[in-house]
Design a protein around this motif. Structure first.
Motif, short mmCIF file in Angstrom:
data_model
loop_
_atom_site.label_atom_id
_atom_site.label_comp_id
_atom_site.label_asym_id
_atom_site.label_seq_id
_atom_site.Cartn_x
_atom_site.Cartn_y
_atom_site.Cartn_z
N GLN A 173 0.83 -1.21 0.00
CA GLN A 173 0.00 0.00 0.00
C GLN A 173 0.86 1.26 0.00
N LYS A 174 2.04 1.15 0.58
CA LYS A 174 2.91 2.32 0.74
C LYS A 174 3.85 2.53 -0.46
N VAL A 175 4.26 1.45 -1.11
CA VAL A 175 5.30 1.51 -2.14
C VAL A 175 4.73 1.10 -3.48
N ARG A 176 4.87 1.95 -4.48
CA ARG A 176 4.41 1.58 -5.81
C ARG A 176 5.49 0.76 -6.52
N PRO A 177 5.08 -0.20 -7.34
CA PRO A 177 6.06 -1.04 -8.04
C PRO A 177 6.95 -0.21 -8.95
N ALA A 178 8.21 -0.56 -9.00
CA ALA A 178 9.14 0.09 -9.92
C ALA A 178 8.67 -0.16 -11.35
N ALA A 179 8.60 0.90 -12.15
CA ALA A 179 8.01 0.79 -13.49
C ALA A 179 8.76 -0.19 -14.37
N LYS B 23 17.89 4.10 -8.59
CA LYS B 23 19.16 3.98 -9.32
C LYS B 23 19.00 3.11 -10.57
N ILE B 24 18.22 2.06 -10.47
CA ILE B 24 18.01 1.19 -11.64
C ILE B 24 17.22 1.94 -12.71
N GLY B 25 16.23 2.72 -12.28
CA GLY B 25 15.47 3.52 -13.23
C GLY B 25 16.35 4.52 -13.96
N TYR B 26 17.29 5.12 -13.23
CA TYR B 26 18.25 6.03 -13.85
C TYR B 26 19.07 5.31 -14.91
N LEU B 27 19.59 4.13 -14.56
CA LEU B 27 20.37 3.34 -15.52
C LEU B 27 19.53 3.00 -16.74
N TYR B 28 18.29 2.59 -16.52
CA TYR B 28 17.42 2.22 -17.63
C TYR B 28 17.24 3.38 -18.60
N ASN B 29 16.91 4.54 -18.10
CA ASN B 29 16.61 5.68 -18.98
C ASN B 29 17.82 6.13 -19.79
N VAL B 30 19.03 5.97 -19.25
CA VAL B 30 20.21 6.37 -20.00
C VAL B 30 20.60 5.30 -21.02
N ALA B 31 20.60 4.03 -20.59
CA ALA B 31 21.07 2.95 -21.47
C ALA B 31 20.05 2.58 -22.54
N ARG B 32 18.77 2.68 -22.23
CA ARG B 32 17.75 2.23 -23.19
C ARG B 32 17.79 3.02 -24.49
N HIS C 263 11.80 5.72 -22.46
CA HIS C 263 11.94 6.51 -21.23
C HIS C 263 10.81 6.15 -20.27
N LEU C 264 11.15 6.05 -19.00
CA LEU C 264 10.17 5.76 -17.95
C LEU C 264 10.18 6.89 -16.93
N GLU C 265 9.02 7.16 -16.35
CA GLU C 265 8.95 8.11 -15.25
C GLU C 265 9.37 7.38 -13.97
N VAL C 266 10.51 7.76 -13.43
CA VAL C 266 11.04 7.08 -12.24
C VAL C 266 11.34 8.11 -11.15
#
Length: 904
Positions: free
Chosen positions: A582-588, A612-621, A604-607
């Motif tokens: 209820q408190k934490v939304r799943p990482a996109a 940190k993984i979301g940051y890596l995803y948006n740069v590498a993708r 690109h994902l809204e993170v």
């Protein structure tokens, strides 16, 4: 002499649905699934086995009762089967039943203890590389850490090991049946003089025996030097002994559960730059048509996924990688990447690779079997033995880096990444000398300690830790696989762990096991269903991504409870999980795991800023495109295979096989679609009622039941496709004459339809590759060779292969020495010491040169076709792991034919 046993037993697959009805499913004909080379086969020749699949999710109470009633007793084709146990797949609702004549014998092996049978029956059905029957063997059971044993790690004598015909100087994962019990773990080799003095061919610690061995004990009378007497339990008689795995150098892939613990500095300066470089390499290889580099970057079948607790089904993935790799090697034109089957396989490989790159950095780590420091030897006529003599913060490793982190999956927390400092050979020898001196009263020859180190500690493919250190992340020595984050590659990541003091200790716990009467076996089996390891791990990952580290640490205990649930009956705190969700939304980015094309993965994902993984995803993708978007219909490849002779009857039989294949896949699609439709209706009903206190619980129950059905159907579809593929393979393997003609006959049928041509590759993979090679060229030969160092080789027209070494003359000049390694006969036999150790496709030999790399002889300038590796178990060769493929509706639809003549 022991009896070498390499055979199989008939295993039927039966499904029990939620109403208790029993239905036969397609048999899986792989050697592992037919329990080839297992202890069960050796103990009970002629036994009949049924694999029972039950709905994996929770059912209504009356449905659970119906399922349990059917599980107890099943009659099929005149054979009465009784439930007896499970393997590691109990969480997925998979159990074993045997011919009722053997039920009591197996029940006695587990002391009529249902929890033990569900937990440890897998010992009896684990396929082994080698299995032998010893009619008169001496087995000794000792306390852990005595006579150089450790937690789940024992000894076998050199004479027993010699009979197994395996690579020497390794650690070995074993399975053992003796008296009326069984054992599992890992073992090292002790010399025969030690075995003779102790009167034991096999020594196992108590932790190996499942359940506990309770025979009367005695004391070794001659071990009196500065230590208490050693209590042992002995058995002499027939045993069945098998080796399941052998330590070897591995490469394990990184994962998001690892790098989520890396500091931002490491993410930005170490992990991200490597990921970006890998993406640029792939782009360049695709643009330049360097497909060998493409397949190497995407990951060959020799690179392993992280070894999770529940295991990985990898046979299909390995087969697919092998076919694609072979096709790209023989295709110099690049045209075949547009073949629908190859294109789909490449697209899936690219999607998996992209997810790994963008969420785990795409790097590989050296992998090892976790080993202990135990030794057992004879020095000056006396037994010397010790365990856990190393410092707890040190490690013995073949890696050159001085410091690093030991990774064991699943990773529960940052503290699970164990920091170590490497012990040099000289330091280790000095420590061992102290131990031997303490036992014998005088210091040993330093060379004796070094000799013991080389023989029993510095084993190929192992990584040595103190047992208390290994226990900090749940490890023991029953052949756990670990990876190493090397300090010279990731200095910031490693330094951050050395500097971290830790806040939570969670070692592997061993609470008292529950015991129920044997008549409750079905209920115990049913309770073993369910597996929350993955969902808890992902919830923990989402907590880290959202910056909720305290909540992530709360989940550490729950993850351990999920890991221990099958053995110890521990329960997960569902209320805590619900509260955190209820408190934490799943990482996109977690929702992108199973995507089959890169185009299905957003650029690109809204993170959150903490992700940190979301940051890596948006740069590498941004660096990865769908490099394999161009795909042609199967009909465009009609002329690819030609020039062979085949008959009308061969075409008719091929058409029949094709029709059966298409119809079976069509059924799977229909069942999947029906389950998805029902789930959609249930979810819509729940959304409409979720705010109504009087009806939402009922709607939630229906939705959860529908989700369970979808999960069960997905698992069933995967297994059905495995079975279907194994049947197709068996049909193709049965065509011993004119295989190329059969290949062309089936190819003609396949190309007349609208599918992707997968049937042809499942039935005649090698013939397809051979025919393509004839039209497009060839590549260097690769031959597996045992126990060879890397180096240059030469070969002559007689097929003799020599290792060429350069030696210094002491005056600055060098001389050359040639060492004979092996010979390749005109029939393609690879001979070492006049014994056949491997076979390859025959090819013309001529004088030339080549290299040895990673245990392969690579010949230059010789035309020879790549070989598609098939999962077979032969003497001295590895056997494949259990197989699996997630058959998606989109991929299955490409294979399906709706009309009678529509091939797949």
């Amino acid at each position: 002499m022991p009896t070498q046993t390499i055979s199989g037993m008939p295993v039927v697959t039966l499904e029990i649905n939620e109403t208790g009805q029993v239905k036969q499913r397609l048999p899986r004909l792989t050697q592992a699934e037919q329990l080839k080379n297992t202890l069960l086969e050796g103990l009970y020749p002629g036994i009949r086995v049924a694999r029972l699949n039950i709905p994996p999710g929770r059912l209504e109470d009356f449905q659970e009762a119906l399922v349990e009633n059917s599980m107890r007793f099943v009659e099929f084709e005149g054979v009465r089967y009784r439930l007896v146990g499970a393997s590691g797949s109990a969480k997925s609702g998979k159990f074993y039943a045997v011919d009722e004549r053997y039920e009591q014998a197996i029940a006695e092996r587990f002391r009529h203890w249902p929890q033990a049978a569900i937990t440890y029956f897998g010992i009896l059905v684990s396929p082994c590389k080698q299995r032998i029957h010893l009619p008169d063997a001496r087995v000794m059971v000792v306390k852990d850490r005595t006579l150089g044993t450790n937690d789940c790690r024992g000894w076998i004598s050199q004479s027993v090991f010699t009979r197994l015909h395996l690579h020497a100087h390794r650690m070995y994962q074993f399975r053992l049946a003796f008296e009326n019990t069984q054992a599992k773990g890992a073992c090292k080799v002790m010399s025969d003089d030690v075995a003779q003095k102790l009167g034991a061919d096999i020594i196992v610690p108590e932790s190996c025996v499942k359940p506990e061995y309770k025979q009367s004990s005695r004391f070794l009378e001659f071990l009196h030097w500065r230590r208490p007497k050693i209590e042992v339990r002995s058995y002499r008689g027939p045993v069945v002994f098998g080796i399941r795995d052998v330590s070897q150098g591995l490469e394990l892939q990184s994962s998001y559960t690892l790098i989520e613990h890396a500091p931002w500095e490491s993410m930005q300066l170490e992990i991200l730059p490597f990921a970006m470089e890998q993406a640029r390499k792939l782009r360049g290889a695709c643009q330049d048509g360097k497909y060998d580099e493409v397949i190497e970057l995407l990951g060959s079948s020799r690179t392993q996924q992280p070894p999770h607790e529940e295991g990985n089904d990898t046979e299909y993935t390995s087969f697919e990688n092998t076919v694609v790799e072979a096709m790209l090697k023989v295709d110099s034109s690049g045209y075949l990447i547009k073949h629908p089957y190859i294109n789909s396989a490449l697209s899936r490989l690219l999607a998996k690779w992209t997810f790994k790159l963008c969420t785990a950095g795409g790097f590989k780590m050296p992998g090892f079997a976790l080993a202990d420091d135990g030794f057992l030897a004879l020095y000056q006529g006396k037994i010397v033995a010790a365990s856990d003599w190393m410092p707890q913060d040190r490690a013995i490793s073949s890696l050159p880096c001085k410091q690093g982190l030991v990774v064991r999956y699943p990773i529960r927390m940052f503290e699970d990444l164990l920091p170590y400092t490497r012990v040099s050979t000289e330091e280790a020898a000095a420590l061992m000398q102290d131990v031997i001196e303490d036992q014998n009263g005088c210091p040993p020859d330093p060379q004796a300690a070094i000799g013991i180190l080389e023989q029993q500690i510095n084993l190929h493919g192992t990584f040595t830790l103190h047992s208390e250190t290994a226990a900090k992340n749940g490890g023991d020595f029953d052949f756990d696989l670990i990876a190493v984050v090397e300090g010279d590659r990731f200095p910031r990541f490693v330094a951050s762990r050395f500097a971290y003091q830790g806040r939570h200790q969670k070692e592997k716990s061993k609470p008292t096991k529950r015991q129920s009467p044997w008549w409750n076996l079905a209920q115990v089996a049913n309770q073993a269903k369910g597996n929350q390891i993955g969902s808890i791990t992902d919830l923990k990952t989402s907590c880290y991504a959202a910056g909720f580290s305290d909540e992530a640490y709360l989940l550490v205990d729950e993850l351990q409870h999920a890991l221990d649930s099958l053995k110890h009956g521990t329960e997960v705190n569902q209320e805590l999980l619900a509260e955190i969700r209820q408190k934490v939304r799943p990482a996109a980015w977690l929702q992108l795991k199973d995507k089959e094309r890169v185009t299905d993965m957003p650029v690109h994902l809204e993170v959150l800023p903490t992700d940190k993984i979301g940051y890596l995803y948006n740069v590498a993708r941004k660096e990865v495109e769908d490099f394999f978007s161009a795909k042609l219909p199967i009909g465009d490849f009609h002329g690819l295979i030609n020039g062979e002779h085949f008959s009308r009857e061969m075409t008719q039989e091929s058409r029949l096989v094709n029709r059966i294949y298409a119809n079976e896949i069509g059924k799977l699609i229909t069942e999947q679609q029906a389950a998805q439709t029902a789930l959609g209706i249930a979810e819509a009903e729940y959304e409409a009622r979720r705010h109504d206190p009087e009806t939402r619980n009922e709607a939630r129950a229906k939705r959860n039941a529908a989700r369970s059905v979808v999960h069960a159907q997905k698992e069933r579809s995967r297994e059905e496709f495995q079975a279907l593929r194994s049947i197709v393979r068996a049909w193709g393997d049965g065509k011993m004459q004119n295989r190329r003609g059969w290949c062309q006959a089936l190819h003609a049928v396949v190309c007349a339809g609208k599918g992707n041509g997968s049937l042809l590759f499942h039935a005649f993979p090698q013939e397809v590759i051979d025919k393509v090679a004839e039209q497009t060229g060839s590549t260097p030969v690769e031959v597996s060779v045992p126990n060879l160092v890397d180096g240059e080789v030469e070969f002559d027209e007689d097929g003799r292969v020599f290792l060429v070494e350069q030696f210094s003359n002491g005056d600055g000049s060098t001389h050359e020495r040639k060492i004979f390694l092996l010979r390749i006969s005109r029939k393609g036999e690879v001979l070492v010491d006049d014994a056949v150790v491997d076979r390859v496709q025959p090819f013309p030999m001529q004088y030339g040169s080549g290299t040895i790399r990673d245990g392969k002889v690579v010949f230059n300038n010789i035309r020879q076709r790549p070989t598609v590796r098939r999962s077979t178990t032969t003497q001295g060769q590895p056997c494949a792991a259990p197989s699996g493929e997630n058959l998606s509706p989109s991929e299955a639809a490409a294979n399906c034919a709706q009309q009678e003549e529509a091939p797949s």
